[in-house]
Design a protein around this motif. Structure first.
Motif, short mmCIF file in Angstrom:
data_model
loop_
_atom_site.label_atom_id
_atom_site.label_comp_id
_atom_site.label_asym_id
_atom_site.label_seq_id
_atom_site.Cartn_x
_atom_site.Cartn_y
_atom_site.Cartn_z
N ARG A 356 0.77 -1.18 0.09
CA ARG A 356 0.15 -0.03 -0.16
C ARG A 356 0.77 1.37 0.01
O ARG A 356 0.89 1.68 0.92
N ASP A 358 2.26 4.86 -0.75
CA ASP A 358 1.76 6.15 -0.65
C ASP A 358 1.72 6.92 -1.91
O ASP A 358 1.22 7.92 -2.16
N HIS A 400 -5.17 2.87 -3.95
CA HIS A 400 -4.37 2.72 -2.73
C HIS A 400 -4.22 4.23 -1.97
O HIS A 400 -4.16 4.44 -1.15
N GLN A 401 -3.92 4.81 -3.16
CA GLN A 401 -3.51 6.34 -2.81
C GLN A 401 -4.68 6.98 -1.94
O GLN A 401 -4.61 7.92 -1.10
N SER A 404 -5.01 5.87 1.40
CA SER A 404 -3.82 6.28 2.23
C SER A 404 -4.17 8.14 2.47
O SER A 404 -4.07 8.15 3.52
#
Ligand code: SAH
Ligand code: SF4
Ligand code: F3S
Length: 471
Positions: A356, A358, A400-401, A404
């Motif tokens: 994951r 960033d 994912h970003q 995050s």
């Protein structure tokens, strides 16, 4: 401003963008214009070139029309990066016909890869100088003014430009690059860097600390220590003292708690717990690591000669999170490397799910002449397959970003103000220690660039956190 810088840095990593230098405040009889492509290392080198040219009476200009010398500091990392530079050279052709006395020079990684060929192929090039030969620029310019073409692409085993104080022309006056080593010994099979920048060598630690100190004294509040593989930094002082990367980090961090320290790039095979513990010990060493993985599959990693496995990489990420639970991690990924199967591509996606990241820089494989992969392997993944795999990787990274950034809502971060927000003069912009851009409204407080504030996050886009000053 920060966002602008970020965008520029992002684009630099793509090897496609350029940034003309800020106007030189001093008055010089002759003027040079320089455009830099490629990685931060090249940008840092352009500042060394500027310093060398200053001593010869040349000042920087961002106005092409008034330049006596035009330099392109070039990148060879992917084919597209070279194509961009070639296109740029052709746009200079017209200028040169209008101003015949003007000289055009190619610096950096393409100079090394193509050498004298550039003089023949692109008839308008007068000077070709590789990354280790910038000290010879003044002599080469004099030669060229006499009507000759000149080339110096000799690579060196010991040149680090340690004694040259770079002219900070691209900076916002707050964040600066400090080059700590040059070259690379790793020989990743896809990579042209060991050929364009030669053997790895570490710069004198004392000169690195002195340069960082002088930046701090001049009002800078962030330094980024640069090298292709910073974790293999190794310097022995004249009295026999060994300086490894964690020692160097510590020395720079000790300059002042107000000086943020960042570094790039780390190699998964070399980053140690000692480095991680040093990062954890100093508040001002930013909790952010760029750790390029390239692929999530062990067979492909072996083909790339990365010298680690999928499991090794996952273990490193685990160690980072164990020692610094709040550390930001970003990566580089190459998709469609020679012989990569669909299953192996799935391994990259599953590694991304486990880590994951960033942030990530994602590329499809571009064969570079002269590299080990070009000699040994066939570039056999079809372009449309590379494209589709890259799209899948980019989409997964974006998801994912989003998670995050959303996870930061409600949290408070220490942010160093880097300037006004690009979108509104009523907002400040800076970054968290994890390297995320944070934008927040100005208040009545008399704040300025370089100040630290606590910002509580209330919303987020896919690449920016938005909040308000608290406390
Ligand atoms: N020294 C750094 C990387 C420098 S090059 C490191 O080892 O991590 C920056 C990135 O460009 C690499 O991480 C890689 O992802 C990408 N890259 C390098 N060569 C490439 C090639 N031939 N094709 C596509 N991407 C490449
Ligand atoms: Fe290239 Fe590998 Fe060196 Fe990075 S570590 S510069 S990818 S050879
Ligand atoms: Fe490009 Fe050379 Fe950097 S090839 S990425 S400018 S080291």
């Amino acid at each position: 401003m920060t966002e602008v810088l970020h965008k520029v840095v992002d684009e630099l990593r793509q090897g496609e963008a350029y940034l003309p230098f800020r106007e030189d405040p001093n008055v010089y009889a002759k003027k040079f214009y320089i455009e830099s492509y490629g990685c931060a290392m090249n940008f840092s080198d352009s500042e060394i070139v500027a310093s060398i040219l200053h001593t010869e009476g040349f000042g920087a200009t961002r106005n092409l029309d008034e330049a006596d010398l035009i330099f392109l500091n070039t990148c060879s990392i992917r084919e597209k990066a070279e194509q961009t530079v070639r296109a740029r050279l052709h746009t200079f052709k017209k200028l040169k016909t209008e101003k015949p006395g003007m000289l055009i020079g190619v610096l950096g990684c393409m100079a090394e890869r193509l050498k004298a060929k550039l003089l023949d192929e692109e008839k308008l090039v007068d000077i070709v100088v590789g990354p280790d030969a910038y000290r010879s620029l003044p002599a080469l310019i004099t030669e060229t003014e006499g009507g000759q073409k000149s080339v110096n692409v000799l690579l060196s085993r010991d040149e680090t430009y340690a004694d040259i104080s770079p002219v900070r022309l691209v900076s916002n006056g707050i964040a600066g690059y400090v080059s700590i080593m040059r070259g690379c010994n790793n020989m990743c099979t896809f990579c042209v860097v060991p050929f364009t920048r030669g053997r790895e060598r570490s710069r004198d630690a004392v000169s690195i600390v002195a340069e960082s100190q002088s930046l701090f004294d001049a009002g800078y509040r962030e330094v980024t220590l640069l090298g292709q593989n910073v974790d293999s930094y190794y310097y022995t002082s004249p009295d026999g003292e060994e300086v490894r990367f964690e020692h160097l980090l510590e020395r720079v961090a000790q300059i002042s708690p107000l000086l943020r320290v960042r570094f790039s790039t780390s190699h998964p095979k070399d980053i140690t717990d000692d480095v991680l513990h040093t990062m954890a010990k100093y508040h001002n060493i930013c909790k952010y690591i760029h750790l390029p993985v390239q692929s999530g599959n062990t067979r492909i990693l072996a083909h790339m000669n990365r010298t680690y496995t999928r499991e090794w990489y996952l273990h490193k990420v685990k160690r980072i999170r164990a020692i610094m639970p709040d550390c930001g991690i970003s990566t580089d990924i190459i998709t469609g490397f020679c012989s990569e199967t669909e299953e192996e591509h799935q391994d990259t996606l599953s590694l991304m799910d486990l880590c994951r990241f960033d942030m990530a820089y994602m590329y499809s494989y571009s064969e570079r002449p002269g590299t080990l992969a070009a000699k040994r392997y066939e570039d056999d993944v079809a372009e449309d397959v590379k494209k589709r795999r890259l799209t899948e990787i980019i989409e997964l990274q974006h998801s994912h970003q989003r998670v995050s950034y959303q996870a930061d809502l409600g949290k408070t971060f220490e942010v160093m103000i880097e300037g006004e927000s690009k979108r509104s003069e009523n907002d400040w912009s800076g970054r968290s220690t994890q390297n995320k851009v944070v934008v927040f409204p100005k208040t009545d407080q008399p704040l300025k660039k370089g100040d630290y504030v606590q910002v509580k996050i209330s919303s987020a886009t896919s690449a920016t956190l938005i909040g308000e000053i608290v406390g």
